[in-house]
Write an enzyme that holds these catalytic residues in place. Structure first.
Site, mmCIF file in Angstrom:
data_model
loop_
_atom_site.group_PDB
_atom_site.id
_atom_site.type_symbol
_atom_site.label_atom_id
_atom_site.label_comp_id
_atom_site.label_asym_id
_atom_site.label_seq_id
_atom_site.Cartn_x
_atom_site.Cartn_y
_atom_site.Cartn_z
ATOM 1 N N VAL A 112 -6.031 4.524 -5.444
ATOM 2 C CA VAL A 112 -4.873 4.990 -4.690
ATOM 3 C C VAL A 112 -5.073 6.445 -4.236
ATOM 4 O O VAL A 112 -4.623 6.842 -3.147
ATOM 5 C CB VAL A 112 -3.574 4.790 -5.520
ATOM 6 C CG1 VAL A 112 -3.491 5.678 -6.722
ATOM 7 C CG2 VAL A 112 -2.347 4.944 -4.647
ATOM 8 N N ASP A 113 -5.771 7.226 -5.029
ATOM 9 C CA ASP A 113 -6.073 8.626 -4.687
ATOM 10 C C ASP A 113 -6.878 8.693 -3.384
ATOM 11 O O ASP A 113 -6.555 9.475 -2.466
ATOM 12 C CB ASP A 113 -6.885 9.224 -5.857
ATOM 13 C CG ASP A 113 -6.993 10.736 -5.807
ATOM 14 O OD1 ASP A 113 -6.250 11.361 -5.022
ATOM 15 O OD2 ASP A 113 -7.815 11.286 -6.566
ATOM 16 N N ASP A 136 0.885 -1.168 0.000
ATOM 17 C CA ASP A 136 0.000 0.000 0.000
ATOM 18 C C ASP A 136 0.927 1.222 0.000
ATOM 19 O O ASP A 136 1.736 1.385 0.916
ATOM 20 C CB ASP A 136 -0.853 -0.059 1.282
ATOM 21 C CG ASP A 136 -1.706 1.169 1.483
ATOM 22 O OD1 ASP A 136 -1.539 2.165 0.754
ATOM 23 O OD2 ASP A 136 -2.546 1.131 2.393
ATOM 24 N N ASN A 175 -7.021 12.828 -10.121
ATOM 25 C CA ASN A 175 -7.848 13.258 -11.259
ATOM 26 C C ASN A 175 -7.718 14.773 -11.375
ATOM 27 O O ASN A 175 -7.127 15.417 -10.504
ATOM 28 C CB ASN A 175 -9.305 12.798 -11.110
ATOM 29 C CG ASN A 175 -9.953 13.375 -9.873
ATOM 30 O OD1 ASN A 175 -9.978 14.583 -9.681
ATOM 31 N ND2 ASN A 175 -10.455 12.506 -8.999
ATOM 32 N N THR A 232 -3.736 2.392 -14.333
ATOM 33 C CA THR A 232 -4.051 0.972 -14.585
ATOM 34 C C THR A 232 -5.231 0.448 -13.783
ATOM 35 O O THR A 232 -5.534 -0.739 -13.826
ATOM 36 C CB THR A 232 -2.827 0.063 -14.313
ATOM 37 O OG1 THR A 232 -2.522 0.099 -12.910
ATOM 38 C CG2 THR A 232 -1.632 0.483 -15.122
HETATM 39 N N1 AR6 Z 1 -1.381 1.708 -2.920
HETATM 40 C C1 AR6 Z 1 -0.780 1.450 -4.109
HETATM 41 N N2 AR6 Z 1 -1.451 1.204 -5.248
HETATM 42 C C2 AR6 Z 1 -2.802 1.209 -5.180
HETATM 43 C C3 AR6 Z 1 -3.516 1.472 -3.970
HETATM 44 C C4 AR6 Z 1 -2.733 1.729 -2.811
HETATM 45 N N3 AR6 Z 1 -3.299 2.003 -1.632
HETATM 46 N N4 AR6 Z 1 -4.848 1.413 -4.245
HETATM 47 C C5 AR6 Z 1 -4.971 1.116 -5.559
HETATM 48 N N5 AR6 Z 1 -3.744 0.978 -6.123
HETATM 49 P P1 AR6 Z 1 -6.393 3.812 -9.587
HETATM 50 P P2 AR6 Z 1 -6.129 5.349 -12.077
HETATM 51 C C6 AR6 Z 1 -3.359 0.668 -7.505
HETATM 52 O O1 AR6 Z 1 -7.751 3.353 -9.958
HETATM 53 O O2 AR6 Z 1 -6.370 4.123 -12.886
HETATM 54 C C7 AR6 Z 1 -9.313 7.704 -8.734
HETATM 55 O O3 AR6 Z 1 -10.660 7.758 -8.421
HETATM 56 C C8 AR6 Z 1 -4.371 -0.052 -8.375
HETATM 57 O O4 AR6 Z 1 -4.285 -1.469 -8.168
HETATM 58 O O5 AR6 Z 1 -6.144 4.230 -8.188
HETATM 59 O O6 AR6 Z 1 -4.990 6.251 -12.457
HETATM 60 C C9 AR6 Z 1 -8.749 9.077 -9.113
HETATM 61 O O7 AR6 Z 1 -9.365 10.094 -8.372
HETATM 62 C C10 AR6 Z 1 -3.895 0.326 -9.771
HETATM 63 O O8 AR6 Z 1 -2.895 -0.581 -10.216
HETATM 64 O O9 AR6 Z 1 -5.908 5.058 -10.525
HETATM 65 C C11 AR6 Z 1 -9.074 9.151 -10.566
HETATM 66 O O10 AR6 Z 1 -10.394 9.567 -10.779
HETATM 67 C C12 AR6 Z 1 -3.230 1.691 -9.587
HETATM 68 O O11 AR6 Z 1 -3.147 1.896 -8.165
HETATM 69 C C13 AR6 Z 1 -8.909 7.733 -11.048
HETATM 70 O O12 AR6 Z 1 -9.141 6.913 -9.902
HETATM 71 C C14 AR6 Z 1 -4.009 2.837 -10.209
HETATM 72 O O13 AR6 Z 1 -5.396 2.635 -9.997
HETATM 73 C C15 AR6 Z 1 -7.520 7.464 -11.529
HETATM 74 O O14 AR6 Z 1 -7.472 6.174 -12.104
#
Ligand code: AR6
Length: 184
Positions: free
Chosen positions: A36-37, A13, A27, A125
């Site tokens: 992750v956000d 994490d 975003n 991703t």
């Molecule tokens: N630590 C590390 N990686 C993580 C965590 C964590 N705690 N949680 C998720 N991931 P995403 P995006 C990974 O969806 O595709 C948000 O709502 C996850 O497995 O977080 O860039 C923003 O506000 C994946 O591989 O980001 C935007 O609206 C990676 O983080 C939108 O999502 C990215 O997944 C951005 O989408």
């Protein structure tokens, strides 16, 4: 190892990673979201959000491919770089260039803040549906070529972590980075 920088893949994490700067896959609103956000905003707390709000008031958020920096609030890191990855759109709208820009602009900002260690999540991703293999190729190649192109004295970053959360990304990064390790 690229010049004097070590690249490491971890399954973790990102809010738990102890580095100077962690990167957030944000975003354009900068106000938080899921994935992750959401985790970074939740763990970072109100000071982190307050700085995002200030940036939003000043420049209307953050464009796709660009990056901004805030305090890390209650996180172990000192700063958070918020970058906005592209939504996968079957490869249209220059999504690969935009993803590359996320990594480059984050590295440039980290250098400006004299960071020695930096942790990237797998930008785009998750909710943004970018194909994981292609995103990993872009991430690793962009980081390596950026670090390679810098004169050593100009570079403060000596450790870059690729922080994977899901097994697919972790396995992709492990196999890709082992290939690079043997080539460098
Ligand atoms: N630590 C590390 N990686 C993580 C965590 C964590 N705690 N949680 C998720 N991931 P995403 P995006 C990974 O969806 O595709 C948000 O709502 C996850 O497995 O977080 O860039 C923003 O506000 C994946 O591989 O980001 C935007 O609206 C990676 O983080 C939108 O999502 C990215 O997944 C951005 O989408």
């Amino acid at each position: 190892m690229v010049h004097q920088t070590t690249l490491t893949v971890i399954k973790e994490d990102i809010t738990q990673v102890e580095v100077d700067i962690i990167v957030n896959a944000a975003n354009t609103s900068l106000l938080g979201g899921g994935g992750v956000d959401g985790a970074i905003h939740k763990a970072g707390g109100k000071d982190l959000l307050a700085e995002c709000v200030k940036i939003r008031e000043r420049q209307g958020g953050c464009k796709v491919g660009e990056a901004v920096i805030t305090t890390a609030g209650n996180l172990p890191a000192s700063y958070v770089i918020h970058t906005v990855g592209p939504v996968w759109n079957e490869g249209n709208n220059h999504v690969t260039d935009k993803l590359r820009a996320c990594y480059i602009n984050s590295l440039l900002l980290a250098r400006e803040y004299n960071a020695t260690s930096l942790a990237f999540p797998n930008i785009s991703t998750g909710i943004y549906r970018f194909p994981k293999q292609l995103a990993a190729e872009i991430a690793i190649e962009t980081v390596i070529s950026h670090l390679d192109s810098r004169i050593l004295e100009e570079q403060t970053i000596n450790h870059v972590y690729f922080v994977c959360f899901d097994n697919d990304n972790y396995n992709i990064y492990l196999s890709m980075l082992s290939k690079y390790d043997t080539e460098i």
